[in-house]
Every structure is written in C-alpha cells, then in structure tokens.
Design an enzyme around this catalytic site. Structure first.
Site: not given
Ligand SMILES: *Cc1c(COP(=O)(O)O)cnc(C)c1O
Length: 496
Positions: A186, A331, A158, A78-79
C-alpha cells in the site's frame, strides 16, 4: 440508487485501474508485431528485445525505490512476494533459529505463511498495535530472541492506512542482526519509499495497487541480504533461481511503466489525495458518533476508515449505491468475525462491524468526494432513524395504546424492535426499528407491513423459513430471521 454507470469508485486500496499509459506500454509486448519473445531466448532478436524490455522495467522499478536493478526480483504480486520473503527467509535460516516476529494487523499474505511455518515447527510472536494502529519499536525489541530469524512488519495497513515506523523497527533489527521484511503493497507509489535510507532488507509490493496490472509484483532484496533467502518454487532458474518461471514480459513492462509514472506523480498526488481525504472526513464527522480509525497515527494520503455508531456496515454500504467502497462488517463474508484489524486496534465488535473504508486515487475528483459526503450523510441519517442502536424505544404514537416487542441487544449483529398500535383487538398500525444486515432490515420492513389488520391469535405471518424464501435469504443467515420472530413473539407477550 443511481445506475451502475454512475457509481463512483472509492476502493483504490482493493485495486486500481491500469493507467492508460501503462496499457500502451504493455500492448507493445504481446502481439506478433510486438516484443513477445521469451526473455530467456538469447539466440534470436525476439528474445533479446524482450529481455531488454524486462531489464529496462527492472531499472524503472529499482529507481522508484532508489534500489539497484539487481536487487529487484519479479513475482506475480505482493502475495507471492510476501510468501517468498517469509517462507524463504525462515526456512533458509532454520538451523540458526525458528522464531519470527510479526503483527496482528498484517495482511493475510503475511499471516498465512506465518501460520504455515508454525505447522513446520517455527514459533511466531504476533505483536498487538496500540489504539491508533502503531507497533511500538520497543515492543519489537522486547520480542526478539536469540533464535529470531525474521521480523515482518507492514509499511502501511490496507484497511486503515496507518503507517508503521519502518525506520525505527528496521534499526532495532539491524542492531540485533535480524532480517527485516516489510509488506509495502500500500505504500510504494503513494508515499516516498527509499531503501537507501531505510534499514529494510526485503520489501514486497504489487503492480495493481499503483495503476499497474494485476498479477505483477516485485520483491526488493538488498544485496547484503541475498544469502538469507532461499526459493520456494523451482524451475528454469530465472531471477537468479529465486523465482523461476518464464518472465511475463508485458506484466513486468506494465509494472515498470507504473513505477515510472508513480515516481513522477507521487509528490503532487499525495498532497492532493490527503486534502481530499481530509475534506471527506470533515464532511462526515459532523454527523456525530463517527470514529476515525487510526486517529493520531501517520496515515496514507488516500485511505479514510471510519466507524459509524448505530448502523451496520454492510447495510450502509448496500444503501450507498452510488459509491463503491468496502466495509469491515462480516455480515456477508464466510468468517463470522468482523475486521480482525479493527479488533486488534481495540474496536468492539459493533464498531468493527460498522466500519467503512474509503480509498481515493489518481482519478478521484473533488466532485466525487462531495457526492460521497452527501450520500453518507443521507444514508447514515436514514439508517439511524430506523436503528434501535441509535434511538431509544420511544413509542411512535404518544397518547395511544401502543405496545412493543424487541429481540437482540446492543453488541449483537441483529437487534429488532416492533411497535404496534392496537385497538379493538386488532393491529391498526405497525412500525419497526432494526439494526443488522440488509436481509434483516428488508424482512423487518416487510413484517411491519404485514402486521396491520392482524389479531393476537394470528399475529405472526408464517415462519422464518417462509420469510427467507420470500426475501431470498440464504439458509445460513436464517438465525437473523429468528431474531425477527422473537421480536414478533415479544409483542405477543406484551399484548394485554
Ligand atoms: C493487496 C495487498 C496484498 C496482496 O497483493 P496481491 O498483489 O493482490 O497479491 C498484500 N499486502 C497488502 C498490504 C495489500 O494491500
């Protein structure tokens, strides 16, 4: 604390294990006996069989979204999908306009590409959600300008699991002819996502949030939106040149198999997880002073995010050794600020600092949830009993000549109070109250054991640097031990 083997995994929003059925499908694409060929090698059967695997996975992915196979672009997650969508659409349309609209609660994989575009001369409007976490579609409408080329609003958050009104936001974009992207990492596989009925042009998601492998994801690109996107990487021309690079057959096959399973299991899984999520909420809400983050908004079935008054999130998570969960506390993170998502929802720093995210998934059982309920009740009660943020400064020994000293304050990340029972010029007994990170709590507890037997002249045992050494506190956290020292010194000021 139970042994590591007994730790219950409640962090499915961070990542999921790969479903065993998905592992089997992936395995068939790697070894010498498997379909290991390069899907781009059309001259022999190794390549052709791998290509067939990739295309059947593409159909499985498309089917979960009710998309067409040629609308799916495989990426590494997703990145990358978010980067391709945000950078690719903004740059391709820069001659028409240089303005984007997004929200303050997006994942960093959307916010950071937006920041990058600001350096390139684009301007970005970051919408603030209401207290439940929702973006008002009318706020999107109001933010649109003649030079707006992209709106990017996530499907499901997320951290808190809040769902955005993607249908209404998409309709606003359609009406104004602006491209609409949604980060659905998500949402896909957890709730119905059907691109035939949603006015979405581009949608990102990833394999490892839906029981597929890490490092595999996809971008849905509506056919009519194809001219809006340009690539951000260049190479061998795969994926119609929009995402070049040798296709990772086993990863893609894993993503396909995961989507196939999700399509089959999603409705029943959503019902089951929503009921477990509600069971968990009812099981901990009885503590009082527990706030449901995202309350009042439609939310994902599998995420429960709460803020617990009177305790610091990291200390709570560390003491909940039998649970693998996450916190919005800053923290132990490099950034000083607790969860920017909860801050955007209007939570003060203390409530953002005290947040816990439980995320449930395919392998979570009712028994797991019951263990979590018991553990949270036990540890919140224990930490609150110690916490000056929850308890008034009642002296532990009524009718005896006690004195106390405190440092820190409500709303700060550290707050310490010592009570000393003094007779004949000597500390006879000492108690502590502490709110703060696990290091702070450990040093305060240790200090309360050091103080008995000490006289006024030599009350403080050593310096904060010494205590940091004894308790392996990193130097950058030394500031918190200075608060412990201040509380000891405050006792001296009240010593008659
Ligand atoms: C986990 C997540 C990402 C990143 O996804 P990757 O596959 O780890 O790069 C981007 N957006 C949301 C909302 C996510 O939960």
């Amino acid at each position: 604390m139970t042994p590591e083997a007994d730790v219950i995994y409640l962090d499915y929003a961070a990542t999921t294990p790969v479903d065993p059925a998905v592992m089997r499908a992936m395995n068939a694409c790697m070894g010498p006996e498997g379909d290991f060929g390069n899907p781009g090698s059309a001259t022999h059967r190794f390549g052709r069989q791998a290509a067939a695997r990739v295309e059947s996975a593409r159909a499985q992915v498309a089917s979960l979204l009710s998309a067409e196979p040629d609308e799916i672009i495989f990426t590494s997650g997703a990145t990358e999908s978010n980067n391709l969508a945000v950078l690719g659409i903004a740059r391709a349309n820069a001659d028409r306009g240089r303005h984007l609209v997004t929200s303050r609660t997006e994942h960093k994989a959307v916010l950071d590409p937006c920041k990058r575009l600001e350096k390139e001369g684009f301007s970005v409007t970051y919408l603030t959600p209401d207290h439940s976490g929702r973006i008002d579609p009318n706020a999107v409408r109001a933010a649109l300008r003649p030079d707006t080329v992209l709106v990017s609003i996530m499907f499901a958050n997320n951290e808190v699991g809040v769902l955005q009104d993607v249908r209404a936001i998409g309709a606003v974009c359609r009406e104004r002819g602006v491209a609409f992207h949604t980060d659905a990492a998500q949402a896909v596989g957890k709730i119905p996502v059907d691109v035939r009925e949603l006015p979405v042009d581009v949608l990102s998601f990833t394999g490892h949030k839906l029981y597929g492998p890490k490092g595999a994801g996809a971008l849905y690109l509506r056919r009519s939106a194809r001219p809006l996107l340009q690539p951000v990487t260049f190479g061998g021309g795969q994926e119609r040149g929009l995402r070049p690079g040798t296709l990772a057959t086993h990863q893609i096959v894993g993503l396909g198999a995961a989507c196939d399973l999700a399509r089959e299991l999603q409705p029943a899984e959503a019902t089951r997880l929503a009921s477990l999520r509600d069971r968990l909420w009812h099981g901990i809400a009885g503590l009082g002073g527990v706030h449901l983050n995202g309350e009042g908004a439609p939310r994902l079935p599998g995420i429960l995010n709460v803020s617990v008054e009177g305790v610091e999130g990291e200390s709570l998570v560390v003491s909940l050794g039998e649970l693998a969960i996450s916190t919005g506390s800053a923290c132990n993170s490099a950034s000083a600020e607790p969860s920017y998502v909860l801050r955007a929802l209007g939570r003060d720093t203390q409530l953002a600092q005290s947040s816990l995210r439980f995320s449930l998934g395919r392998f979570t059982t009712e028994a797991d949830v019951d263990v979590a309920i018991a553990a949270v009740n036990r540890e919140v009660r224990r930490l609150r009993a110690l916490s000056p943020a929850w308890n008034a400064a009642a002296p532990p020994w009524p009718d005896r000549p006690a004195l106390s000293g405190e440092a820190g304050a409500p709303g700060q990340d550290t707050w310490i109070r010592f009570h000393l029972l003094v007779a004949d010029g000597v500390v006879k007994d000492a108690r502590f109250q502490a709110y703060g990170c696990p290091h702070t709590l450990a040093v305060a507890e240790w200090m309360a054991k050091q103080l008995p037997g000490r006289r006024r002249e030599a009350l403080q045992p050593g310096t904060p640097a010494d205590w940091a050494k004894i308790h392996s506190v990193p130097t950058e956290k030394l500031g918190r031990l200075l608060v412990v020292e201040d509380a000891v010194q405050a006792c001296l000021r009240h010593w008659p």
